[in-house]
Write a protein that holds these residues in place. Sequence first.
Motif, PDB file in Angstrom:
ATOM      1  N   SER A 136      -7.718  -7.417  -5.972  1.00 41.79           N
ATOM      2  CA  SER A 136      -6.415  -7.962  -5.584  1.00 41.79           C
ATOM      3  C   SER A 136      -6.559  -9.369  -5.019  1.00 41.79           C
ATOM      4  CB  SER A 136      -5.731  -7.038  -4.571  1.00 41.79           C
ATOM      5  OG  SER A 136      -5.389  -5.803  -5.177  1.00 41.79           O
ATOM      6  N   VAL A 137      -7.072  -9.489  -3.789  1.00 42.15           N
ATOM      7  CA  VAL A 137      -7.067 -10.774  -3.096  1.00 42.15           C
ATOM      8  C   VAL A 137      -7.971 -11.803  -3.787  1.00 42.15           C
ATOM      9  CG1 VAL A 137      -7.481 -11.947  -0.914  1.00 42.15           C
ATOM     10  CG2 VAL A 137      -6.553  -9.616  -0.917  1.00 42.15           C
ATOM     11  N   PHE A 138      -9.249 -11.472  -3.963  1.00 43.04           N
ATOM     12  CA  PHE A 138     -10.169 -12.431  -4.574  1.00 43.04           C
ATOM     13  C   PHE A 138      -9.736 -12.811  -5.981  1.00 43.04           C
ATOM     14  CE2 PHE A 138     -13.545 -12.734  -7.752  1.00 43.04           C
ATOM     15  CZ  PHE A 138     -14.063 -13.991  -7.434  1.00 43.04           C
ATOM     16  N   ILE A 156      -4.011  -7.120   5.304  1.00 44.52           N
ATOM     17  CA  ILE A 156      -4.783  -7.632   6.441  1.00 44.52           C
ATOM     18  C   ILE A 156      -5.567  -8.876   6.024  1.00 44.52           C
ATOM     19  CG2 ILE A 156      -6.709  -7.144   7.995  1.00 44.52           C
ATOM     20  CD1 ILE A 156      -5.734  -4.192   7.976  1.00 44.52           C
ATOM     21  N   ALA A 157      -6.213  -8.804   4.860  1.00 45.81           N
ATOM     22  CA  ALA A 157      -6.997  -9.937   4.368  1.00 45.81           C
ATOM     23  C   ALA A 157      -6.099 -11.151   4.125  1.00 45.81           C
ATOM     24  CB  ALA A 157      -7.731  -9.548   3.086  1.00 45.81           C
ATOM     25  N   CYS A 158      -4.937 -10.929   3.520  1.00 41.27           N
ATOM     26  CA  CYS A 158      -4.013 -12.038   3.236  1.00 41.27           C
ATOM     27  C   CYS A 158      -3.485 -12.664   4.524  1.00 41.27           C
ATOM     28  CB  CYS A 158      -2.853 -11.551   2.378  1.00 41.27           C
ATOM     29  SG  CYS A 158      -3.281 -11.273   0.646  1.00 41.27           S
ATOM     30  N   LEU A 159      -3.156 -11.825   5.509  1.00 41.04           N
ATOM     31  CA  LEU A 159      -2.656 -12.341   6.781  1.00 41.04           C
ATOM     32  C   LEU A 159      -3.714 -13.192   7.478  1.00 41.04           C
ATOM     33  CD1 LEU A 159      -0.761  -9.172   8.062  1.00 41.04           C
ATOM     34  CD2 LEU A 159       0.275 -11.384   7.491  1.00 41.04           C
ATOM     35  N   THR A 201       2.113  -7.744  -0.314  1.00 46.46           N
ATOM     36  CA  THR A 201       1.177  -6.712   0.146  1.00 46.46           C
ATOM     37  C   THR A 201       1.693  -6.022   1.409  1.00 46.46           C
ATOM     38  OG1 THR A 201      -0.118  -8.400   1.339  1.00 46.46           O
ATOM     39  CG2 THR A 201      -0.838  -7.823  -0.882  1.00 46.46           C
ATOM     40  N   VAL A 202       2.372  -6.761   2.274  1.00 46.76           N
ATOM     41  CA  VAL A 202       2.950  -6.157   3.475  1.00 46.76           C
ATOM     42  C   VAL A 202       4.070  -5.196   3.078  1.00 46.76           C
ATOM     43  CG1 VAL A 202       4.301  -6.604   5.559  1.00 46.76           C
ATOM     44  CG2 VAL A 202       2.322  -8.039   5.020  1.00 46.76           C
TER      45      VAL A 202
END
Length: 308
Positions: free
Chosen positions: A222-224, A47-50, A185-186
């Motif tokens: 992960s994201v950060f 969700i964050a990446c999208l 991630t998806v």
Amino acid sequence: MLSARRTDAVLLLVALVWGSSYLAAKTATDALPVLVVLFARYAISAIACLVLVTAQNQGRYTRDEVRVGSLLGVTQAAVLVLETYGVAHTSAANAGLIISLTIVLTPLLDRTAGNGALPPRFFSATGVCLLAVTLLMSGSGFHAPRAGDLLMLAAAVVRAAHVALVGRATKGRVVRPLPLTTIQTVVGSVLFLVPAAHGLDDLTRIDAGSWGRLVYLALFCSVFAFLAQTWAVQNSSASRASLLLGTEPVWAVLTGILLGGEKLTTLAALGAALLVTGTYWGQSIERTHRGSTIPQGVAGRAEAPTGA
């Protein structure tokens, strides 16, 4: 000078976040089944990446990004399954140390770097690392290794194969880091949805602390960490980035002991010291031999969310 210090600080923060991910994953699995933890981590990350992809107008994915991202999404999921089950059955300190074997295992599996066979000294460093893992697994005395330690050892091997695959799959192709990570991630979210479905109700019953750990694993570990590491490596030398990111197992031990109340026996402490020494030694030998611009230790972190 200020810019260099800021970059170094970001790299150390990334290493600290990844090192702390093992304790966060371990405590998360105390409250939830492993597969539910993995699905939640992947779903929040996706969700964050999208959102980031949309905000940066990178929503059009190339065929290479879809193909490579889908393939790497499967292999990355395999790594995280082993890591998360492993850390659930061993200490966070041991998990962070054993997974660092990836640094010396990757060059053995990678065939894209070229420059001939690795020198004998590299295999000496690998031997030191294997001895260190034996000491870590022994704990307070030599006995059959714990299941968690063996799973982390398997995770290190699979992650090394994953990193080698990254080099092979992206060679000669133009793939953007954020879209590639978004696809992974998806894919991971889809892969874990059905296996975790029977335990998803547990997410409605956990406390704020457990949710905080899931969010920390997804957004920070992960994201950060991925995006910050990519930015920092672009603003630093490969050798310096490799050295600073290589402190991850040290942070894993410190967070496990200081925050998790874990203890290292004398034998395990010796193993920890040998493993850190062996991985740094092997990394230095490999970097010098290959003469590449990005050492394997960094490349292994650049392609996807990592940590436990």
